[in-house]
Design a protein around this motif. Structure first.
Motif, PDB file in Angstrom:
ATOM      1  N   ALA A   1      -6.228  -6.556  -2.814  1.00  0.00           N
ATOM      2  CA  ALA A   1      -5.253  -7.214  -2.336  1.00  0.00           C
ATOM      3  C   ALA A   1      -5.422  -7.666  -1.144  1.00  0.00           C
ATOM      4  O   ALA A   1      -4.932  -8.835  -0.534  1.00  0.00           O
ATOM      5  N   GLU A   2      -6.198  -7.020  -0.427  1.00  0.00           N
ATOM      6  CA  GLU A   2      -6.500  -7.083   1.161  1.00  0.00           C
ATOM      7  C   GLU A   2      -7.578  -8.602   1.192  1.00  0.00           C
ATOM      8  O   GLU A   2      -7.232  -9.315   2.173  1.00  0.00           O
TER       9      GLU A   2
ATOM     10  N   VAL B   1      -6.777   2.887  -7.157  1.00  0.00           N
ATOM     11  CA  VAL B   1      -5.995   2.591  -6.049  1.00  0.00           C
ATOM     12  C   VAL B   1      -6.922   1.880  -4.879  1.00  0.00           C
ATOM     13  O   VAL B   1      -6.581   0.967  -4.653  1.00  0.00           O
ATOM     14  N   THR B   2      -7.844   2.730  -4.544  1.00  0.00           N
ATOM     15  CA  THR B   2      -8.707   2.262  -3.502  1.00  0.00           C
ATOM     16  C   THR B   2      -9.359   0.556  -3.669  1.00  0.00           C
ATOM     17  O   THR B   2      -9.062  -0.337  -3.028  1.00  0.00           O
ATOM     18  N   ALA B   3      -9.772   0.500  -5.011  1.00  0.00           N
ATOM     19  CA  ALA B   3     -10.160  -0.903  -5.302  1.00  0.00           C
ATOM     20  C   ALA B   3      -8.998  -1.921  -5.563  1.00  0.00           C
ATOM     21  O   ALA B   3      -9.235  -3.161  -5.113  1.00  0.00           O
ATOM     22  N   MET B   4      -7.733  -1.554  -5.802  1.00  0.00           N
ATOM     23  CA  MET B   4      -6.819  -2.530  -5.847  1.00  0.00           C
ATOM     24  C   MET B   4      -6.371  -2.971  -4.289  1.00  0.00           C
ATOM     25  O   MET B   4      -6.096  -4.025  -4.275  1.00  0.00           O
ATOM     26  N   ILE B   5      -6.257  -2.045  -3.610  1.00  0.00           N
ATOM     27  CA  ILE B   5      -5.909  -2.260  -2.275  1.00  0.00           C
ATOM     28  C   ILE B   5      -6.849  -3.130  -1.503  1.00  0.00           C
ATOM     29  O   ILE B   5      -6.486  -4.083  -0.900  1.00  0.00           O
TER      30      ILE B   5
ATOM     31  N   VAL C   1       0.054  -2.428 -13.659  1.00  0.00           N
ATOM     32  CA  VAL C   1       0.060  -0.999 -13.675  1.00  0.00           C
ATOM     33  C   VAL C   1       1.159  -0.275 -12.884  1.00  0.00           C
ATOM     34  O   VAL C   1       1.894   0.481 -13.414  1.00  0.00           O
ATOM     35  N   LEU C   2       1.396  -0.805 -11.584  1.00  0.00           N
ATOM     36  CA  LEU C   2       2.670  -0.183 -10.926  1.00  0.00           C
ATOM     37  C   LEU C   2       4.017  -0.926 -11.281  1.00  0.00           C
ATOM     38  O   LEU C   2       5.065  -0.161 -11.222  1.00  0.00           O
TER      39      LEU C   2
ATOM     40  N   PRO D   1       0.793  -1.273   0.036  1.00  0.00           N
ATOM     41  CA  PRO D   1      -0.233  -0.041  -0.056  1.00  0.00           C
ATOM     42  C   PRO D   1       0.960   1.293  -0.030  1.00  0.00           C
ATOM     43  O   PRO D   1       0.351   2.352  -0.673  1.00  0.00           O
ATOM     44  N   ALA D   2       2.048   1.286   0.525  1.00  0.00           N
ATOM     45  CA  ALA D   2       2.742   2.568   0.748  1.00  0.00           C
ATOM     46  C   ALA D   2       3.403   2.907  -0.736  1.00  0.00           C
ATOM     47  O   ALA D   2       3.579   3.907  -0.898  1.00  0.00           O
ATOM     48  N   GLN D   3       3.526   1.918  -1.695  1.00  0.00           N
ATOM     49  CA  GLN D   3       4.054   2.193  -2.836  1.00  0.00           C
ATOM     50  C   GLN D   3       2.872   2.628  -3.621  1.00  0.00           C
ATOM     51  O   GLN D   3       3.283   3.561  -4.752  1.00  0.00           O
TER      52      GLN D   3
END
Length: 392
Positions: free
Chosen positions: A123-124, A116-120, A390-391, A78-80
């Protein structure tokens, strides 16, 4: 997005973004492949996807939730994501110059935050499954100089549905993932089958076709994809595949045959398979396909080759598919290069086939959309669906 032209061209914005990211956080460079051109094209696709779907936030959430699950294999934290947003802000200031404004930056940040919110969250939600799966190559067969069929045995249980695909990384190209359809349904032995067409020199497809042998190890990302069957087999189904798009369709036919065999309640009236390739020599796995048609009276196979130079490459395929069955019946599932998928889909809709009955995996979007989405995953030799990686 009204302010897009202020930071155009998009590829230069992305170059500035990665420059800022690696300057601020040099350690993040190790998460990315050595050559960044392909990576930058994927980020451009992701941005275009966000821009073109801002009016459909639920679709963005669904797509980027899956993307976040997939990014776990890359070691993204997440920090990334925060570092990525900061780098984008710096790139926006560089590209917009005197036209930069707080409003421009806020518009981009709102758009990015949605993804980004959806990606985090994705992942969780996937913390109980491995970020990736190691697998050993158990068999490697060449069907010509540029086509190989591989068998893989994952070291841990790999759950997926027939018609889905996985991304793959080989040891010779670390941090470089490419998608490939799984050519058989989940079986008791746990082995997977991939069909790979070499799409060019130096990429993952070349490594898999020409420089891979039994005993080699690869890594697999989480399964994904839209080409799956409903719980109840339809009365009428059309399957359309080109080249290694056959892999996805092969898995679907295996699942369909298994459902019919297990229960007399699962009746299929008619399944039409339209399988195309540029030439007869590119039609592979023919013995298996012939045997399948002989065993199942509900299956009709129509092999196709590309059109003559004076015709469109897929004109014959479109004509055969649109003339084959009453267009109001059943569903049509399509796997193959993106230009083929688009051409067949457009032809079906023009002929009166309801668009909601045509199913395929996501296609590249925006001006940076690249051809050959599905050459090796039926996918793609070395191309990918929009927004993947993406990242990193």
């Amino acid at each position: 997005m009204r302010d897009l032209d202020l930071v155009a061209p998009l590829d230069e914005l992305i170059t500035d973004l990665y420059r800022a990211l690696f300057t601020r956080h040099p350690s993040l460079r190790s998460l990315f492949p050595a050559t960044m051109a392909f990576q930058q094209a994927q980020l451009a696709r992701a941005f275009w996807y966000l821009i073109e779907h801002l009016h459909r936030p639920e679709e963005i959430t669904r797509t980027f939730t899956q993307l976040g699950r997939d990014h776990r294999k890359l070691g993204v934290r997440p920090a990334q994501y925060t570092a990525f947003k900061d780098a984008l802000c710096e790139a926006l200031r560089v590209r917009a110059g005197e036209y930069w404004s707080p409003e421009l930056e806020r518009a981009w940040m709102r758009m990015l935050q949605l993804g980004v919110t959806a990606m985090i969250r994705g992942a969780e939600a996937a913390l109980r499954e491995p970020p990736c799966w190691r697998a050993t190559v158990t068999d490697h067969r060449l069907y010509g100089p540029d086509l190989a069929v591989l068998r893989l045995l994952p070291h841990e249980t790999f759950r997926y549905r027939a018609g889905q695909y996985t991304t793959l990384e080989c040891a010779r190209l670390p941090h470089t993932w490419r998608p490939y359809y799984l050519a058989d349904g989940p079986g008791p032995d746990g082995e997977l089958e991939l069909h790979v067409r070499r799409s060019g020199p130096g990429g993952v497809s070349e490594m898999l076709v020409r420089h891979t042998a039994p005993g080699d190890e690869v890594r697999l990302g989480p399964p994904k994809g839209n080409l799956t069957l409903d719980a109840e087999p339809p009365d009428t189904l059309q399957l359309v595949a080109w080249d290694t798009g056959w892999a996805a369709v092969k898995a679907l036919l295996q699942e369909l045959a298994s459902s019919v065999r297990r229960s007399s309640a699962h009746r299929v009236r008619r399944v039409g398979l339209f399988l195309g390739a540029d030439s007869l020599s590119d039609l592979h796995d023919i013995e298996y396909l012939t045997g399948l048609e002989q065993r199942h009276s509900w299956l009709t196979v129509v092999p196709m080759t590309g059109g003559a130079p004076t015709e469109g490459r897929y004109d014959r395929l479109v004509l055969a598919v649109t003339r084959s069955a009453p267009l109001a019946e059943g569903r049509t599932l399509i796997a193959g290069p993106p230009d083929m998928v688009r051409t067949v889909t457009d032809g079906l809709v023009r002929a009166g086939h309801p668009a909601e009955r045509v199913v395929h995996d996501p296609l590249p979007t925006g001006p940076h959309a690249l051809p050959r989405f599905t050459q090796g995953h039926g996918t793609p030799g070395d191309s990918m669906p929009p927004g993947q990686q993406v990242l990193a």
